[in-house]
Design a protein around this motif. Structure first.
Motif, PDB file in Angstrom:
ATOM      1  N   ASN A 172       0.829  -1.217   0.000  1.00  0.00           N
ATOM      2  CA  ASN A 172       0.000   0.000   0.000  1.00  0.00           C
ATOM      3  C   ASN A 172       0.861   1.264   0.000  1.00  0.00           C
ATOM      4  O   ASN A 172       0.364   2.378   0.120  1.00  0.00           O
ATOM      5  CB  ASN A 172      -0.984   0.008   1.183  1.00  0.00           C
ATOM      6  CG  ASN A 172      -0.296  -0.288   2.498  1.00  0.00           C
ATOM      7  OD1 ASN A 172       0.917  -0.133   2.626  1.00  0.00           O
ATOM      8  ND2 ASN A 172      -1.065  -0.729   3.488  1.00  0.00           N
ATOM      9  N   VAL A 243     -13.201  -6.181  -1.818  1.00  0.00           N
ATOM     10  CA  VAL A 243     -12.667  -5.623  -0.571  1.00  0.00           C
ATOM     11  C   VAL A 243     -13.065  -4.155  -0.426  1.00  0.00           C
ATOM     12  O   VAL A 243     -13.391  -3.688   0.665  1.00  0.00           O
ATOM     13  CB  VAL A 243     -11.125  -5.772  -0.518  1.00  0.00           C
ATOM     14  CG1 VAL A 243     -10.547  -5.055   0.703  1.00  0.00           C
ATOM     15  CG2 VAL A 243     -10.734  -7.246  -0.477  1.00  0.00           C
ATOM     16  N   GLU A 293      -7.018 -13.053  -1.023  1.00  0.00           N
ATOM     17  CA  GLU A 293      -8.011 -12.519  -0.088  1.00  0.00           C
ATOM     18  C   GLU A 293      -7.336 -12.002   1.182  1.00  0.00           C
ATOM     19  O   GLU A 293      -7.630 -10.900   1.675  1.00  0.00           O
ATOM     20  CB  GLU A 293      -9.041 -13.601   0.275  1.00  0.00           C
ATOM     21  CG  GLU A 293      -9.930 -14.034  -0.869  1.00  0.00           C
ATOM     22  CD  GLU A 293      -9.321 -15.125  -1.738  1.00  0.00           C
ATOM     23  OE1 GLU A 293     -10.015 -15.583  -2.665  1.00  0.00           O
ATOM     24  OE2 GLU A 293      -8.150 -15.522  -1.503  1.00  0.00           O
ATOM     25  N   LYS A 294      -6.393 -12.803   1.704  1.00  0.00           N
ATOM     26  CA  LYS A 294      -5.707 -12.417   2.939  1.00  0.00           C
ATOM     27  C   LYS A 294      -4.796 -11.210   2.706  1.00  0.00           C
ATOM     28  O   LYS A 294      -4.721 -10.290   3.540  1.00  0.00           O
ATOM     29  CB  LYS A 294      -4.893 -13.606   3.458  1.00  0.00           C
ATOM     30  CG  LYS A 294      -4.453 -13.465   4.887  1.00  0.00           C
ATOM     31  CD  LYS A 294      -3.888 -14.772   5.435  1.00  0.00           C
ATOM     32  CE  LYS A 294      -3.498 -14.596   6.919  1.00  0.00           C
ATOM     33  NZ  LYS A 294      -2.832 -15.806   7.444  1.00  0.00           N
ATOM     34  N   ALA A 297      -6.971  -8.043   2.218  1.00  0.00           N
ATOM     35  CA  ALA A 297      -7.609  -7.656   3.483  1.00  0.00           C
ATOM     36  C   ALA A 297      -6.617  -6.898   4.356  1.00  0.00           C
ATOM     37  O   ALA A 297      -6.974  -5.953   5.056  1.00  0.00           O
ATOM     38  CB  ALA A 297      -8.113  -8.902   4.220  1.00  0.00           C
ATOM     39  N   ASP A 298      -5.349  -7.304   4.299  1.00  0.00           N
ATOM     40  CA  ASP A 298      -4.309  -6.634   5.098  1.00  0.00           C
ATOM     41  C   ASP A 298      -3.946  -5.274   4.497  1.00  0.00           C
ATOM     42  O   ASP A 298      -3.824  -4.288   5.214  1.00  0.00           O
ATOM     43  CB  ASP A 298      -3.057  -7.517   5.154  1.00  0.00           C
ATOM     44  CG  ASP A 298      -1.911  -6.818   5.886  1.00  0.00           C
ATOM     45  OD1 ASP A 298      -2.025  -6.632   7.116  1.00  0.00           O
ATOM     46  OD2 ASP A 298      -0.932  -6.434   5.226  1.00  0.00           O
ATOM     47  N   LEU A 300      -5.602  -3.328   2.220  1.00  0.00           N
ATOM     48  CA  LEU A 300      -6.667  -2.357   1.918  1.00  0.00           C
ATOM     49  C   LEU A 300      -7.595  -2.109   3.097  1.00  0.00           C
ATOM     50  O   LEU A 300      -8.671  -1.543   2.946  1.00  0.00           O
ATOM     51  CB  LEU A 300      -7.487  -2.828   0.713  1.00  0.00           C
ATOM     52  CG  LEU A 300      -6.688  -3.038  -0.593  1.00  0.00           C
ATOM     53  CD1 LEU A 300      -7.608  -3.541  -1.703  1.00  0.00           C
ATOM     54  CD2 LEU A 300      -5.982  -1.766  -1.015  1.00  0.00           C
ATOM     55  N   LYS A 301      -7.166  -2.558   4.294  1.00  0.00           N
ATOM     56  CA  LYS A 301      -8.037  -2.402   5.471  1.00  0.00           C
ATOM     57  C   LYS A 301      -8.177  -0.941   5.857  1.00  0.00           C
ATOM     58  O   LYS A 301      -7.329  -0.127   5.564  1.00  0.00           O
ATOM     59  CB  LYS A 301      -7.468  -3.213   6.644  1.00  0.00           C
ATOM     60  CG  LYS A 301      -6.076  -2.809   7.105  1.00  0.00           C
ATOM     61  CD  LYS A 301      -5.489  -3.812   8.051  1.00  0.00           C
ATOM     62  CE  LYS A 301      -4.024  -3.465   8.390  1.00  0.00           C
ATOM     63  NZ  LYS A 301      -3.352  -4.520   9.139  1.00  0.00           N
TER      64      LYS A 301
END
Length: 301
Positions: A172, A243, A293-294, A297-298, A300-301
């Motif tokens: 990110n 997401v 997916e994992k 999720a990390d 773009l949280k």
């Protein structure tokens, strides 16, 4: 323990330095920018200029491992001049490191170099491992082949040579992910071409962990740094939209259009490489982010 890092101030380099420091490894680094040189107990910068063959040889004092990450980004329009810069930025610094080690006393036992999965031919059906000898007929294939040949020269000095073929790095803080996320976030995201092209990706944390793992395990040879589950471009686009909770309503973006916009660089989003992570898994490395997916999720949280 002390290591030397080239490209330490880049996105991947910064994450690698964090991991090294977490494991009480002292870091020397080389920089072409004198204003980026700092001097701390565990992080010390030294000047080099590969174009003029300048290098501060004290950077190698007490160093046992070199992490070689230096190289100009490929995510910039490939003009004739910039293509030369992409290649030169990998070949010339590598040769300078080699000649410095060859001509000066040192304690280096291992060189761990970045490489890229761009060496593998574009294919919708093949699954590539490190034993594959085919080379993609693109500019990227040529670059990686020449780059790896230069890195292999360190074997002549009885140094372990480890080449890390990097997939699409998800972070990110830069790289490909923010560019994929932005249009989707604003409701104008879409897959490229057929969307069937495979994208072999890796979370930046796993990438730098693999670099460090090859050091502590003293692994030599070539290793693919990709997550165990490659994903098609269409599914990558869908997962990001899921997401972000954004709709995907636009038709796929045609190849001819992206070729007009990006020029030769369009191969970055249209080439397909399904790359295996089995070799590093068999060496005992355990992925923190094995599924898209994992990872998303990390990030773009």
């Amino acid at each position: 323990m002390k290591v030397l890092v080239t490209g330490a101030t880049g996105m991947i380099g910064q994450e690698l330095v964090k991991v090294l420091h977490q494991n009480n490894v002292q870091v020397n680094y080389l920089s072409t920018s004198k204003d980026k040189l700092v001097s701390k107990e565990n992080y010390k910068g030294f000047y080099w200029n590969p174009e003029t063959n300048e290098i501060d040889t004290s950077a190698f004092d007490d160093v046992s491992v070199i992490y070689h990450l230096a190289g100009a980004t490929v995510a910039k329009r490939w003009t004739t001049a910039y293509k030369k810069e992409i290649l030169d930025s990998r070949i010339i610094p590598t040769r300078l490191l080699f000649s410095t080690l060859e001509n000066n006393p040192n304690q280096v036992t291992q060189v761990i170099s970045a490489s890229a999965i761009g060496i593998y031919p574009d294919s919708l059906g093949s699954i590539y491992n490190e034993e594959n000898t085919g080379v993609d007929d693109s500019f990227l294939g040529e670059v990686v082949q020449k780059w790896e040949k230069e890195v292999d020269a360190f074997k002549k000095l009885n140094i372990l040579v480890t080449k890390i073929r990097i997939g699409i790095v998800l972070s990110n803080k830069g790289g490909a992910l923010p560019q994929m996320v932005t249009p989707i976030k604003y409701g104008v995201g879409a897959a490229f071409g057929s969307g069937k092209q495979y994208q072999s990706w890796i979370h930046v944390e796993d990438l730098v962990s693999i670099f460090y793992y090859t050091q502590i395990s003293e692994l030599d040879g070539t290793y693919n740094a990709v997550a165990p589950h490659p994903i098609t471009n269409a599914n990558m686009t869908k997962e990001i939209a899921k997401v972000l909770n954004r709709p995907l309503w636009l038709p796929n973006i045609p190849k001819f259009l992206m070729k007009m916009v990006l020029g030769e660089m369009h191969v970055l989003v249209f080439s397909s490489q399904s790359v295996s992570a089995l070799k590093i898994l068999n060496q005992g490395y355990q992925f923190k982010f094995a599924t898209i997916e994992k990872a998303l999720a990390d990030l773009l949280k």
